[in-house]
Design a protein around this motif. Structure first.
Motif: not given
Length: 683
Positions: A604-610, A651-656
């Motif tokens: 959505x707002x790479x790389x912070x939010x997806x 955060x770069x898809x690190x945390x879900x």
């Protein structure tokens, strides 16, 4: 591997149909020649004369060419084949040469994409190509990595190196071109304790020109104490039917902490292809007046019209080492008779993960551990680890011996009271599990294992391979060690205790069907009078489009434990975190199971939010009239259950952060906080 389309119109070794066929070995090869035979030394001297003649050949006054390449920065697990991409760079170069020996390169295109946060800055020679086979002295990283290693085909080469004619090969090119026959000359330093080249030089049988070089270095060559190894493969192509000039190049550098064997090493891998040679054009003097590497302004570099997506090579090749890179290490070990090739210290502290140092659960209480890595001069690696469970007031120990540290095809393992979770589904990373147990909820079901085992891999680690294992283990129930007043509600599940002899095999088949990775596992075991077998199959499909606008992952697994007297530790537990979220944790018990999982996401707002959607469905059950083992709780035939939810990738898809609803009569809403599965082994 063709990186670019269309292929260059000129005749180049790396573009041709790349088949290396053994022709009949010459008499000296068939007789297993010794090092430094007169014929071999004469061939090396001819090669030296060819290198010198290029700068005075009147037919070649100058050339210019284009180069395209990819540079990858990724993390490489120390104890597995797992790789995690951090950053990708795509590079476009203009390459110039003018007699007698002037070289210049200009970076005209450069763009990058980060998969994880990093501030890495590359040396210029990581973003450029080698034009002159490194000259008479090999230098890398502006001298910070390798400072001054003598070239094997240089004036002082015979004083520094031993040479052996290893083979005679015919390279078939196709396209109406004549095959090229080459000699493979192995090279090793006379003194392996000094900086030196270890590898092979492939020489054209007709002219003795260098067609290919594949090599690494002795440990003394590395200036940077963080360097584990550097591997290089250079291919030349024949141009104007006379000159062997750069065509394809690959360089790989791996670093680790010099005092600490922990988590992962970092790898830089560059792959370049040089094409579109134009010969004997007039090149301006001003071009050769400044630095050897130039660059156009940053805005112009980023706007360069690359022919391919920045992820094009990753989609076709992945992060696996090429065949050439894999051969470099194997070849070098054979040449130096298994002497150590790593630049790292032989003795270092070691932890496989954060939880090897400290963890907490209801079966161990607080646990603290420490380990060490010992690497012998013959590349044998021994990892020792020990710790203390304050809840059990009992030690835990593990020793792992790898005959070849750089290629762990064989492992010997000895364990003492090591905790093992009843499976097969991990509830997530062990660090989060420790934090949850401190808050009163333990997701694991541990039992204790002591014993010895051996494992051997057939085939390359990154490709299709078969792992064979055998061992003897003593299994013991762990028991509850937490104070009675705490809120850890689930008991520690007991297992059938005693000595277990086992044989097992696992086949990993990347891209078995298109983009689908396949895993097959099977084994038999014996405990007291009980004999049972376990089989499982798993398939995974993962896809991300070239522009990283969406991603998809689908997985399917199934397994069965066969045998009327199978012990509790051979059962399958489903439900809750790790399998079917939204249902009671590990509430479904069986000796048969299947599970299908899927997730689709987009930034959505790479790389912070997806955002992503996720779903799962599965079932476990007992065959025949088998019931629950004594002192176990759960359901043995609850039927099919499912889960569905939505989540955020941060955060770069690190945390879900996921909100999931269990589907079925007993489903409920649940909130899950976790980290990407690629980091679970590190925690």
């Amino acid at each position: 591997m063709n990186l670019f389309r269309p292929p260059p119109p000129m005749f180049g070794l790396a573009t041709l149909v790349a088949t290396a066929l053994l022709c009949g070995p010459s008499p000296s090869v068939a007789q297993a020649p010794e090092w430094n035979e007169p014929r071999t030394l004469e061939l090396v001297r001819r090669a030296l004369e060819v290198r010198r003649s290029l700068v005075v050949d009147s037919l070649l006054q100058s050339y210019r060419s284009d180069a395209r390449g990819f540079v990858y920065f990724f993390l490489d697990r120390n104890d597995s084949d797992e790789r995690t991409l951090v950053k990708t760079d795509q590079v476009a170069l203009e390459v110039f040469w003018r007699a007698p020996d002037e070289t210049r390169q200009r970076i005209v295109g450069l763009r990058d994409r980060k998969a994880l946060p990093t501030n890495i800055q590359y040396h210029l020679d990581h973003l450029t190509v080698v034009q002159d086979e490194f000259g008479d002295r090999i230098r890398l990283g502006d001298g910070d990595e390798v400072e001054s290693v003598p070239h094997p085909i240089a004036t002082d080469g015979e004083a520094v190196y031993d040479y052996r004619l290893a083979d005679s090969l015919t390279l078939e090119f196709g396209g109406g071109r004549e095959p090229v026959r080459v000699y493979e000359v192995e090279v090793r330093p006379k003194n392996p304790d000094r900086p030196g080249f270890v590898g092979a030089v492939y020489l054209d049988r007709a002219s003795a020109a260098i067609v290919r070089m594949t090599f690494t270095f002795t440990p003394a060559s590395y200036v940077d104490p963080y360097l584990d190894y550097i591997r290089i493969s250079l291919d030349n192509g024949l141009w104007m039917q006379r000159f062997w000039l750069p065509y394809r190049q690959e360089v790989e550098l791996r670093r680790e902490l010099p005092q600490l064997d922990f988590l992962a090493g970092s790898v830089i891998r560059g792959r370049f292809e040089i094409r579109d040679y134009r010969f004997n054009e007039t090149l301006p003097d001003l071009l050769f007046a400044g630095r050897t590497v130039l660059a156009v302004p940053e805005a112009q570099r980023r706007a360069f019209p690359f022919e391919e997506s920045i992820y094009a090579e990753l989609e076709s090749e992945g992060l696996e080492s090429s065949v050439a890179m894999e051969e470099v290490t194997a070849q070098a070990r054979q040449i130096v008779r298994d002497r150590a090739l790593s630049g790292l210290a032989p003795l270092r502290l070691h932890w496989n993960s954060v939880s090897d140092a400290v963890r907490h659960n209801r079966a161990e209480g607080l646990y603290l551990g420490v380990g060490t890595t010992v690497r012998s001069p013959l590349e044998t690696m021994l990892r020792l680890h020990g710790g203390w469970s304050f809840g059990r007031e009992d030690p835990t120990a593990r020793a792992e011996l790898t005959p070849r540290g750089g290629d762990p095809a064989t492992r010997l393992v000895a364990e003492w009271r090591a905790p093992r979770d009843i499976g097969p589904f991990s509830p997530g990373n062990r660090l989060f599990s420790s934090l949850a147990s401190l808050a009163g909820e333990d997701w694991t079901d541990l039992y204790l294992v002591s014993g010895v085992s051996v494992e051997h891999r057939l085939g390359p680690a990154e490709g299709r391979h078969l792992r064979l294992g055998a061992g003897w283990e003593d299994h013991r129930s762990a028991g509850l060690t937490i104070e009675p007043g705490t809120d850890l509600r689930r008991p520690v599940l007991p297992v059938h205790e005693g000595g277990v002899a086992r044989l097992d095999a696992a086949l990993a088949w990347p891209r078995a069907v298109g983009e689908v990775d396949l895993t097959l596992v099977g084994g038999v075991a014996h405990l007291d009078d009980r004999v049972w077998g376990t089989t499982s199959i798993g398939a995974t499909y993962a896809r991300t489009d070239s522009w990283q606008t969406w991603s998809m992952r689908l997985g399917a697994r199934a397994g069965a434990t066969l045998g009327r007297e199978r012990p509790p530790q051979a059962l399958f537990l489903l439900g809750g975190r790790g399998s079917l979220p939204g249902h009671a944790h590990r509430d479904f018990v069986g000796d048969r199971y299947w599970l299908i999982e899927g997730q689709v996401g987009r930034p959505v707002h790479a790389p912070w939010v997806g955002v992503h959607l996720l779903a799962a469905a599965g079932e476990s059950w007992m065959s025949g009239d088998a019931g629950l083992p004594p002192n176990w709780s759960g359901r043995t035939d609850a039927g099919i259950r499912g889960s569905a939810g939505v989540g955020l990738d941060l955060f770069w898809n690190v945390v879900s952060l996921d909100v999931v609803r269990g589907l079925g009569p007993d489903g409920e809403w649940t909130l899950l906080v976790g980290v990407s599965p690629r980091f679970h082994p590190w925690l």
